[in-house]
Motif scaffolding. Structure first.
Motif, PDB file in Angstrom:
ATOM      1  N   LEU A 150      34.066  53.450  63.356  1.00 33.14           N
ATOM      2  CA  LEU A 150      33.641  52.256  62.659  1.00 33.14           C
ATOM      3  C   LEU A 150      33.764  52.451  61.138  1.00 33.14           C
ATOM      4  CD1 LEU A 150      30.262  51.052  64.358  1.00 33.14           C
ATOM      5  CD2 LEU A 150      32.351  49.979  64.445  1.00 33.14           C
ATOM      6  N   VAL A 151      33.852  53.515  60.706  1.00 32.51           N
ATOM      7  CA  VAL A 151      33.979  53.808  59.331  1.00 32.51           C
ATOM      8  C   VAL A 151      35.618  53.410  59.009  1.00 32.51           C
ATOM      9  CG1 VAL A 151      34.496  55.561  57.611  1.00 32.51           C
ATOM     10  CG2 VAL A 151      32.454  55.691  58.868  1.00 32.51           C
ATOM     11  N   TRP A 152      36.418  53.526  59.652  1.00 40.86           N
ATOM     12  CA  TRP A 152      37.860  53.215  59.645  1.00 40.86           C
ATOM     13  C   TRP A 152      38.085  51.808  59.613  1.00 40.86           C
ATOM     14  CZ3 TRP A 152      42.121  56.474  58.995  1.00 40.86           C
ATOM     15  CH2 TRP A 152      41.870  57.831  58.945  1.00 40.86           C
ATOM     16  N   VAL A 153      37.413  51.376  60.531  1.00 39.40           N
ATOM     17  CA  VAL A 153      37.293  49.757  60.533  1.00 39.40           C
ATOM     18  C   VAL A 153      36.842  49.115  59.125  1.00 39.40           C
ATOM     19  CG1 VAL A 153      36.058  47.686  61.571  1.00 39.40           C
ATOM     20  CG2 VAL A 153      36.796  49.684  63.036  1.00 39.40           C
ATOM     21  N   PHE A 154      35.940  49.633  58.854  1.00 36.42           N
ATOM     22  CA  PHE A 154      35.170  48.932  57.560  1.00 36.42           C
ATOM     23  C   PHE A 154      36.436  49.552  56.221  1.00 36.42           C
ATOM     24  CE2 PHE A 154      31.052  49.048  59.691  1.00 36.42           C
ATOM     25  CZ  PHE A 154      30.852  47.805  59.445  1.00 36.42           C
ATOM     26  N   LEU A 155      37.116  50.648  56.354  1.00 35.70           N
ATOM     27  CA  LEU A 155      37.961  51.130  55.602  1.00 35.70           C
ATOM     28  C   LEU A 155      39.119  50.068  55.346  1.00 35.70           C
ATOM     29  CD1 LEU A 155      38.168  55.026  55.622  1.00 35.70           C
ATOM     30  CD2 LEU A 155      37.507  53.495  53.685  1.00 35.70           C
ATOM     31  N   ALA A 156      39.596  49.632  56.620  1.00 29.85           N
ATOM     32  CA  ALA A 156      40.742  48.787  56.672  1.00 29.85           C
ATOM     33  C   ALA A 156      40.389  47.302  56.205  1.00 29.85           C
ATOM     34  CB  ALA A 156      41.193  48.578  58.373  1.00 29.85           C
TER      35      ALA A 156
ATOM     36  N   ARG B 236      41.711  45.431  52.717  1.00 32.47           N
ATOM     37  CA  ARG B 236      42.147  44.205  52.830  1.00 32.47           C
ATOM     38  C   ARG B 236      43.404  44.173  53.687  1.00 32.47           C
ATOM     39  NH1 ARG B 236      41.819  41.100  46.844  1.00 32.47           N
ATOM     40  NH2 ARG B 236      39.331  41.247  46.764  1.00 32.47           N
ATOM     41  N   LYS B 237      43.360  45.311  54.568  1.00 34.01           N
ATOM     42  CA  LYS B 237      44.579  45.127  55.686  1.00 34.01           C
ATOM     43  C   LYS B 237      43.985  44.377  56.906  1.00 34.01           C
ATOM     44  CE  LYS B 237      47.048  47.969  52.910  1.00 34.01           C
ATOM     45  NZ  LYS B 237      48.507  47.389  52.658  1.00 34.01           N
ATOM     46  N   TYR B 238      43.991  43.174  56.803  1.00 34.41           N
ATOM     47  CA  TYR B 238      43.393  42.338  57.929  1.00 34.41           C
ATOM     48  C   TYR B 238      44.131  42.560  59.439  1.00 34.41           C
ATOM     49  CZ  TYR B 238      41.035  40.309  53.732  1.00 34.41           C
ATOM     50  OH  TYR B 238      40.371  40.304  52.867  1.00 34.41           O
ATOM     51  N   SER B 239      45.207  42.729  59.264  1.00 32.11           N
ATOM     52  CA  SER B 239      45.940  42.983  60.682  1.00 32.11           C
ATOM     53  C   SER B 239      45.569  44.396  60.955  1.00 32.11           C
ATOM     54  CB  SER B 239      47.628  42.948  60.548  1.00 32.11           C
ATOM     55  OG  SER B 239      48.021  43.637  59.384  1.00 32.11           O
ATOM     56  N   VAL B 240      45.644  45.435  60.275  1.00 35.35           N
ATOM     57  CA  VAL B 240      45.374  46.726  60.619  1.00 35.35           C
ATOM     58  C   VAL B 240      43.689  46.629  61.275  1.00 35.35           C
ATOM     59  CG1 VAL B 240      45.063  49.052  60.206  1.00 35.35           C
ATOM     60  CG2 VAL B 240      47.006  47.894  59.412  1.00 35.35           C
TER      61      VAL B 240
ATOM     62  N   ILE C  60      57.778  44.736  54.571  1.00 33.99           N
ATOM     63  CA  ILE C  60      56.635  44.043  54.614  1.00 33.99           C
ATOM     64  C   ILE C  60      56.171  44.043  53.002  1.00 33.99           C
ATOM     65  CG2 ILE C  60      54.106  44.423  54.844  1.00 33.99           C
ATOM     66  CD1 ILE C  60      55.870  43.614  57.401  1.00 33.99           C
ATOM     67  N   GLY C  61      56.410  45.111  52.210  1.00 37.08           N
ATOM     68  CA  GLY C  61      55.858  45.247  50.826  1.00 37.08           C
ATOM     69  C   GLY C  61      55.740  46.581  50.316  1.00 37.08           C
ATOM     70  N   ILE C  62      55.150  46.596  49.075  1.00 40.59           N
ATOM     71  CA  ILE C  62      55.131  47.931  48.440  1.00 40.59           C
ATOM     72  C   ILE C  62      53.539  48.379  48.564  1.00 40.59           C
ATOM     73  CG2 ILE C  62      55.141  49.156  46.073  1.00 40.59           C
ATOM     74  CD1 ILE C  62      57.404  47.312  45.420  1.00 40.59           C
ATOM     75  N   ILE C  63      53.167  49.680  48.782  1.00 43.97           N
ATOM     76  CA  ILE C  63      51.990  50.226  48.935  1.00 43.97           C
ATOM     77  C   ILE C  63      51.663  50.747  47.651  1.00 43.97           C
ATOM     78  CG2 ILE C  63      50.570  51.856  50.146  1.00 43.97           C
ATOM     79  CD1 ILE C  63      52.200  51.574  52.595  1.00 43.97           C
ATOM     80  N   GLU C  64      50.555  50.669  47.094  1.00 40.31           N
ATOM     81  CA  GLU C  64      50.176  51.042  45.824  1.00 40.31           C
ATOM     82  C   GLU C  64      49.456  52.493  45.750  1.00 40.31           C
ATOM     83  OE1 GLU C  64      50.726  49.694  42.888  1.00 40.31           O
ATOM     84  OE2 GLU C  64      51.491  48.125  43.982  1.00 40.31           O
ATOM     85  N   PRO C  65      49.485  53.228  44.868  1.00 38.55           N
ATOM     86  CA  PRO C  65      48.943  54.648  44.879  1.00 38.55           C
ATOM     87  C   PRO C  65      47.424  54.588  45.547  1.00 38.55           C
ATOM     88  CG  PRO C  65      50.199  54.172  42.742  1.00 38.55           C
ATOM     89  CD  PRO C  65      49.965  52.761  43.469  1.00 38.55           C
ATOM     90  N   GLY C  66      47.131  55.848  46.185  1.00 37.01           N
ATOM     91  CA  GLY C  66      45.826  55.950  46.693  1.00 37.01           C
ATOM     92  C   GLY C  66      45.852  56.056  48.181  1.00 37.01           C
TER      93      GLY C  66
ATOM     94  N   ILE D 282      46.047  52.913  54.700  1.00 36.32           N
ATOM     95  CA  ILE D 282      45.694  52.666  56.102  1.00 36.32           C
ATOM     96  C   ILE D 282      46.916  51.812  56.782  1.00 36.32           C
ATOM     97  CG2 ILE D 282      44.537  52.123  58.154  1.00 36.32           C
ATOM     98  CD1 ILE D 282      42.062  52.561  56.396  1.00 36.32           C
ATOM     99  N   ILE D 283      47.737  52.262  57.816  1.00 37.27           N
ATOM    100  CA  ILE D 283      49.135  51.788  58.200  1.00 37.27           C
ATOM    101  C   ILE D 283      48.767  51.696  59.710  1.00 37.27           C
ATOM    102  CG2 ILE D 283      50.486  52.294  56.331  1.00 37.27           C
ATOM    103  CD1 ILE D 283      51.730  54.293  58.319  1.00 37.27           C
TER     104      ILE D 283
END
Length: 206
Positions: free
Chosen positions: A20-26, A30-34, A104-110, A113-114
């Protein structure tokens, strides 16, 4: 109830909270598809876990494999799925994200989740300035005098997407381009100009 089953049930309950923690992290990233995929996977995983726990308590529930074996498999799944979803991008890097081969695009630093298992692929591009030592080149000057010259090239990537999708090896390409430009520019000048106008030639080469 088998004490081992009780222990595995407690571990699975803890893993459900961790999932569930991973769900909230996604969702926070704002990785809505993930988020949708992780939540759906959690729902399927949790349903199987609940059914297996009930089967271990009520022997009349028929399962294709034993409840103990199923609980062990369910306990292992999060350790396989969740770590493969993490991508850490350093501050001096950018990640170019491909999903099933499409850009898809560019991933910013930090922390990012993919999708796991090769669905998403991230190519990390370093944005720092690189130094290339151009090997000595024999240049024929405008007055037909052979000259051995060398140079140092400083470059950095300004567009990570172009560096990945348009050039097979941007470092090697820049090296070869530096050698070509060095010969081309110096070949347009006479030896005296090369010796006396180094600052102007450096500006042209830059």
């Amino acid at each position: 109830m088998n004490p081992l089953v009780t222990i595995l049930t407690a571990i699975i309950a803890a893993e459900a909270v961790w999932w569930l923690v991973w769900v909230f992290l996604a969702l926070a990233r704002r990785k809505y598809s993930v988020f949708g995929v992780v939540l759906g996977t959690l729902a399927i995983w949790g349903t199987i876990a609940i059914f297996t726990i009930r089967a271990s308590r009520y022997p009349f529930i028929i399962m294709p494999v034993g409840p103990l074996f199923t609980l062990v498999v369910l306990m292992i799944i999060p350790f396989i799925v969740l770590p493969s979803m993490v991508v850490i991008i350093n501050e001096y890097q950018r990640g170019v994200l491909f999903r099933l081969g499409r850009l898809i695009g560019i991933i910013e630093p930090g922390f990012n989740i993919i999708f796991p298992f090769g669905i998403d692929r991230v190519v990390k591009i370093d944005l720092r300035t690189f130094t290339i030592d151009v090997a000595k080149q024999e240049v024929i000057t405008k007055d037909n005098v052979p000259v051995l010259v060398d140079a140092v090239v400083y470059f950095n990537v300004f567009d990570p997407v172009l560096a990945v999708t348009k050039v097979a090896n941007y470092t090697q390409s820049t090296t070869l381009l530096g050698q070509t430009i060095l010969r081309s520019v110096l070949g347009q000048h006479e030896l005296d100009e090369i010796l006396s106008k180094r600052s102007e030639l450096n500006e042209i080469l830059r």
